[in-house]
Design a protein around this motif. Structure first.
Motif, short mmCIF file in Angstrom:
data_model
loop_
_atom_site.label_atom_id
_atom_site.label_comp_id
_atom_site.label_asym_id
_atom_site.label_seq_id
_atom_site.Cartn_x
_atom_site.Cartn_y
_atom_site.Cartn_z
N GLN A 52 -48.43 1.56 28.73
CA GLN A 52 -47.60 1.89 29.88
C GLN A 52 -47.97 1.04 31.09
N ASP A 56 -45.54 -1.38 33.14
CA ASP A 56 -45.37 -1.19 34.59
C ASP A 56 -45.67 -2.48 35.34
N LYS A 59 -42.88 -5.01 34.93
CA LYS A 59 -41.71 -4.62 35.74
C LYS A 59 -41.96 -4.90 37.22
N GLN A 60 -43.12 -4.51 37.67
CA GLN A 60 -43.48 -4.67 39.08
C GLN A 60 -43.48 -6.15 39.48
#
Ligand code: AMP
Ligand code: GLY
Length: 414
Positions: A52, A56, A59-60
C-alpha cells in the motif's frame, strides 16, 4: 517521464543509472534505494514489503512508470495494485510472478508450452520423496517449491542430505540432474512480444574455482565468447516465446523481465529455473552494455508496445565482481567502515549493501558493492574491474579472483 524504481541492491543501482541516462527520464525516484542511488535520484524510505505504501508513493509522485526490481513485491502482487491504480508498471502480476514463486507452477507452464526442462516430480509425502529420489538417483536435485531467498535448492551426491532437505520443505520438486555449462538469458516482455537480451554467466559459489557455499552471486560477465552463436535465437524459439504465449493463453500475460536460467546440455538447452525479475549481478553487466534507452524500453514493455523494438548492444564486454562482507554468506558481519572507493576509468561501482552512518559509508549486507569493468574485450573489462575492487577498503571483505577468467582465456584463443 517520471519514474519510480523499487528496490535497494546493486541491480537497482545499475537499473537506476540506465534509466537516468535516458533523456526521456526527467525525474527518477527510488524506494527505498541506497546511498549510491541517492547521489543522483530521490530516495524514499518505503519498505518493499509494504504494497500500500508503494502504491501511495507512486500516486503521490504522479509517476508515469514504476519499475520493480526484487521478486518479493512481485510475488506479493504490488504490480496488480499499481495497474489497478492506472500506473504503467514494469513487472509481472502476482499470478505471472508464480513462475518464480512456485517451481511446481513453472514446471506446469513449461509442460503445457513444450519448453525443455529437467524431468521432475512434485512431492508432499515421505513416500513420494523416496520414490522420486530413487527414480533419478545421484546427483540428487531437490528444490523447495516456494521462494527461499537462495536457500531452496540442494544438489548433492548424498541421499541422506537430499532426503532431509526434501522433508524440510512443505512441497518439494525433485528433478533430474542437468549436466553442462549454465547461462542466464533474460527476455523483456510486454505480454505478447519478448525481446531476448544477450546472455550472461554468473558465479554462484563463494570462492574461487566454484568452491564454497552457494551465494546470491559473486560476479558475472557478458557476452559469452564460448556460447553458440545462435543461443539467443534458440532460447527465443524454444523457451521465451512459448512461455509468453502460454502465459497469455492462460489469461495471465507476463509483463516484465523473464529470466531463464539454462543448462547447455549434450541434448540441447534445458531450463533450470525462471525468475521474474532482473538477475543480480547479471544486470550490473547487461545494463552498461545495453545501448537501447532503458526508460523508453521499459515503458514500452509496461504499455504493451514492444512491436518493432529491437535491442541494441555495445560491441565490448563487461565483467562485474562482488565485494562481500566477512562471513558472507553464512553470517555476514555488517557495519564495517568503507574507507576508500576509487575512481578508475572504465569501472563503475554499484552499491548493494551499504548505508550512510554519521561517520561515513558502512556495510549493511552480505554483498556490499558490485564493481563492473567495461572494455573492448573480457580481458580489458576484467582488468578494470579488478583494479577498482582491489582498491576498496573494507576490513575482512573478500571477492573472487577468477570471475570471467576462463572465458577471457577462451576469447584470446578465438
Ligand atoms: P537456484 O537457487 O534455483 O538458482 O539453483 C541453484 C543452482 O542449483 C543452479 O544455479 C544450478 O547450478 C543448480 N541446479 C538447479 N537445478 C539443477 C539441475 N536440475 N541440475 C543440475 N544443477 C541444478
Ligand atoms: N543471479 C542470480 C539471481 O539473480 O537470482
Amino acid at each position: 517521464m517520471k519514474i519510480l524504481l523499487v528496490g535497494s541492491g546493486g541491480r537497482e543501482h545499475a537499473l537506476a543509472l540506465g534509466l537516468q541516462a535516458d533523456p526521456e527520464c526527467t525525474e527518477l525516484h527510488c524506494a527505498p534505494g541506497n546511498p549510491g542511488i541517492a547521489t543522483f535520484a530521490t530516495i524514499h524510505p518505503v519498505a518493499i514489503t509494504d504494497n500500500q505504501a508503494l502504491v501511495d508513493l507512486a500516486k503521490q509522485l504522479a509517476v508515469d512508470l514504476v519499475v520493480i526490481g526484487p521478486e518479493v513485491p512481485l510475488v506479493n502482487g504490488v504490480a496488480d495494485l499499481l495497474r489497478a491504480a492506472g500506473i504503467a508498471t514494469f513487472g509481472p502480476s502476482k499470478a505471472a510472478a508464480q513462475l518464480e514463486g512456485s517451481k511446481d507452477f513453472a514446471k506446469g507452464v513449461m509442460r503445457d508450452a513444450g519448453v525443455p526442462t529437467a524431468r521432475s516430480f512434485t512431492c508432499t509425502t515421505e513416500s513420494e520423496i523416496n520414490e522420486a529420489l530413487d527414480s533419478f538417483g545421484a546427483p540428487y536435485v531437490v528444490k523447495d517449491d516456494g521462494l527461499a531467498a537462495g536457500k531452496g535448492v540442494v544438489v548433492t551426491q548424498e541421499r541422506t542430505e537430499a532426503f532431509e532437505h526434501a522433508m524440510s520443505c512443505k512441497r518439494v520438486v525433485i528433478e533430474e540432474f542437468l549436466d553442462g555449462p549454465e547461462i542466464s538469458l533474460f527476455g523483456i516482455s510486454d505480454g505478447r512480444n519478448i525481446l531476448p537480451m544477450q546472455p550472461a554467466q554468473d558465479f554462484k559459489r563463494a570462492l574461487d574455482g566454484d568452491l564454497g557455499p552457494n551465494t546470491g552471486g559473486m560476479g558475472a560477465y557478458s557476452p559469452l565468447p564460448w556460447a553458440p552463436d545462435d543461443i539467443m535465437d534458440e532460447t527465443y524459439e524454444k523457451v521465451l516465446a512459448p512461455m509468453i504465449a502460454e502465459m497469455a493463453a492462460r489469461g495471465t500475460p507476463f509483463v516484465g523481465l523473464l529470466y531463464a536460467g539454462l543448462a547447455l546440455t549434450d541434448h540441447g538447452i534445458r531450463v533450470i529455473e525462471f525468475n521474474t525479475r532482473f538477475g543480480d549481478p547479471e544486470t550490473q553487466v547487461l545494463i552498461p552494455l545495453l545501448k537501447t534507452p532503458l526508460a523508453q524500453l521499459l515503458y514500452k514493455a509496461a504499455t504493451d508496445s514492444l512491436d518493432d523494438v529491437a535491442l541494441e548492444w555495445e560491441s565490448g564486454s563487461a565483467v562485474t565482481v562482488v565485494l562481500a562482507a566477512p562471513g558472507y554468506p553464512q553470517s555476514p558481519k555488517i557495519n564495517g567502515a568503507i574507507t576508500a572507493i576509487p575512481e578508475i576509468e572504465g569501472a563503475q561501482i554499484f552499491h548493494a549493501g551499504t548505508s550512510l552512518a554519521p561517520h561515513g559509508l558502512v556495510s549493511s549486507g552480505g554483498r556490499v558493492l558490485t564493481v563492473t569493468g567495461s572494455g573492448a574485450d573480457l580481458t580489458e573489462a576484467r582488468d578494470r574491474a579488478y583494479r577498482a575492487i582491489s582498491q576498496i577498503q573494507l576490513e575482512g571483505s573478500f571477492f573472487r579472483s577468477d570471475i570471467a577468467f576462463n572465458a577471457s582465456v577462451a576469447e584470446k584463443g578465438n
